[in-house]
Design a protein around this motif. Structure first.
Motif, PDB file in Angstrom:
ATOM      1  N   ALA A  27      45.447  31.006  35.459  1.00 25.10           N
ATOM      2  CA  ALA A  27      44.013  31.062  35.756  1.00 25.10           C
ATOM      3  C   ALA A  27      43.659  32.360  36.466  1.00 25.10           C
ATOM      4  CB  ALA A  27      43.604  29.854  36.605  1.00 25.10           C
ATOM      5  N   ALA A  28      44.510  32.792  37.396  1.00 24.18           N
ATOM      6  CA  ALA A  28      44.257  34.042  38.114  1.00 24.18           C
ATOM      7  C   ALA A  28      44.312  35.234  37.159  1.00 24.18           C
ATOM      8  CB  ALA A  28      45.269  34.211  39.249  1.00 24.18           C
ATOM      9  N   ALA A  29      45.277  35.238  36.249  1.00 24.99           N
ATOM     10  CA  ALA A  29      45.396  36.333  35.287  1.00 24.99           C
ATOM     11  C   ALA A  29      44.183  36.372  34.355  1.00 24.99           C
ATOM     12  CB  ALA A  29      46.680  36.194  34.479  1.00 24.99           C
ATOM     13  N   GLU A  30      43.736  35.211  33.911  1.00 23.84           N
ATOM     14  CA  GLU A  30      42.556  35.162  33.044  1.00 23.84           C
ATOM     15  C   GLU A  30      41.312  35.640  33.787  1.00 23.84           C
ATOM     16  OE1 GLU A  30      42.387  31.189  31.492  1.00 23.84           O
ATOM     17  OE2 GLU A  30      44.164  31.492  30.238  1.00 23.84           O
ATOM     18  N   ALA A  31      41.177  35.277  35.065  1.00 22.14           N
ATOM     19  CA  ALA A  31      40.044  35.736  35.874  1.00 22.14           C
ATOM     20  C   ALA A  31      40.094  37.248  36.050  1.00 22.14           C
ATOM     21  CB  ALA A  31      40.038  35.034  37.227  1.00 22.14           C
ATOM     22  N   LEU A  32      41.296  37.784  36.263  1.00 22.02           N
ATOM     23  CA  LEU A  32      41.458  39.227  36.396  1.00 22.02           C
ATOM     24  C   LEU A  32      41.038  39.942  35.112  1.00 22.02           C
ATOM     25  CD1 LEU A  32      42.452  41.766  37.869  1.00 22.02           C
ATOM     26  CD2 LEU A  32      44.743  41.249  37.000  1.00 22.02           C
ATOM     27  N   VAL A  33      41.472  39.440  33.972  1.00 20.86           N
ATOM     28  CA  VAL A  33      41.112  40.051  32.691  1.00 20.86           C
ATOM     29  C   VAL A  33      39.598  39.994  32.493  1.00 20.86           C
ATOM     30  CG1 VAL A  33      41.297  39.798  30.174  1.00 20.86           C
ATOM     31  CG2 VAL A  33      43.347  39.666  31.599  1.00 20.86           C
ATOM     32  N   ARG A  34      38.973  38.855  32.814  1.00 18.34           N
ATOM     33  CA  ARG A  34      37.517  38.744  32.672  1.00 18.34           C
ATOM     34  C   ARG A  34      36.797  39.751  33.574  1.00 18.34           C
ATOM     35  NH1 ARG A  34      38.541  33.405  31.837  1.00 18.34           N
ATOM     36  NH2 ARG A  34      38.391  32.803  34.018  1.00 18.34           N
ATOM     37  N   ALA A  35      37.259  39.872  34.812  1.00 22.61           N
ATOM     38  CA  ALA A  35      36.629  40.818  35.748  1.00 22.61           C
ATOM     39  C   ALA A  35      36.754  42.251  35.237  1.00 22.61           C
ATOM     40  CB  ALA A  35      37.247  40.685  37.143  1.00 22.61           C
ATOM     41  N   LEU A  36      37.932  42.607  34.748  1.00 26.57           N
ATOM     42  CA  LEU A  36      38.118  43.964  34.216  1.00 26.57           C
ATOM     43  C   LEU A  36      37.263  44.201  32.977  1.00 26.57           C
ATOM     44  CD1 LEU A  36      41.957  44.454  34.695  1.00 26.57           C
ATOM     45  CD2 LEU A  36      40.113  45.660  35.876  1.00 26.57           C
TER      46      LEU A  36
END
Length: 177
Positions: A27-36
């Motif tokens: 979930a954290a990795a997906e949130a990071l990708v979305r933010a980027l």
């Protein structure tokens, strides 16, 4: 790196994350990708709009904080750090500051702000408020800076009271008493 290779690499990484047993990490990795993606999408949209509306030399694009942030992030910005500092300060005239020194090795900048006015005795509030605002501005234009030193310009010396000399008529009766 081309777009096809990048797309395949992203899919590979996302597949690995999907297969991961750690749901919080996924979930954290997906949130990071979305933010980027949001950051890059907004920056590229702004870059396209600025290029469409840019003046003849196109330098207006470099006055934009978001576009500058993208270029700096990838070490693509054509301006050196002192120039970007000056651009950032000029882009936000409500936070007037003069660049006194930039130390590349210490990653620090020394600025001077105008003296506080109003005589309230709250000079620290002025410096603290300016520091916070300037840190925010320079974070986008020159994220290399790790330390900001701010000094307040000396207050202008108080002007002496002016002696008022004018033409006035003297009452001869009063003057004789």
């Amino acid at each position: 790196m081309n777009a096809e290779q990048t797309g395949l690499r992203v899919e590979e990484i996302l597949s690995g994350l999907t297969e991961s047993a750690d749901p919080a990490g996924r979930a954290a990795a997906e949130a990071l990708v979305r933010a980027l993606m949001d950051f890059y999408g907004a920056g590229l949209a702004r870059l396209a709009a600025l290029l469409r509306d840019a003046d003849a030399d196109g330098r207006a694009v470099l006055d934009d904080e978001l576009v500058t942030g993208l270029l700096v992030l990838h070490d693509l910005h054509p301006d050196d750090v002192p120039t970007r500092i000056a651009r950032g300060l000029a882009a936000h005239p409500q936070h007037r500051a003069e660049l006194l020194d930039y130390d590349e090795h210490a990653r620090s900048v020394r600025l001077r702000i105008p003296a506080a006015s109003g005589g309230c005795g709250c000079a620290n509030t002025s410096v603290d408020g300016a520091r916070e605002a300037i840190e925010g501005v320079l974070g986008g234009y020159a994220p290399e800076i790790e330390r900001i030193e701010i000094e307040e310009a000396p207050a202008a010396p108080a002007q002496p009271a002016l002696l008022q000399i004018g033409n006035r008529t003297i009452d001869p009766v009063r003057a004789a008493r």
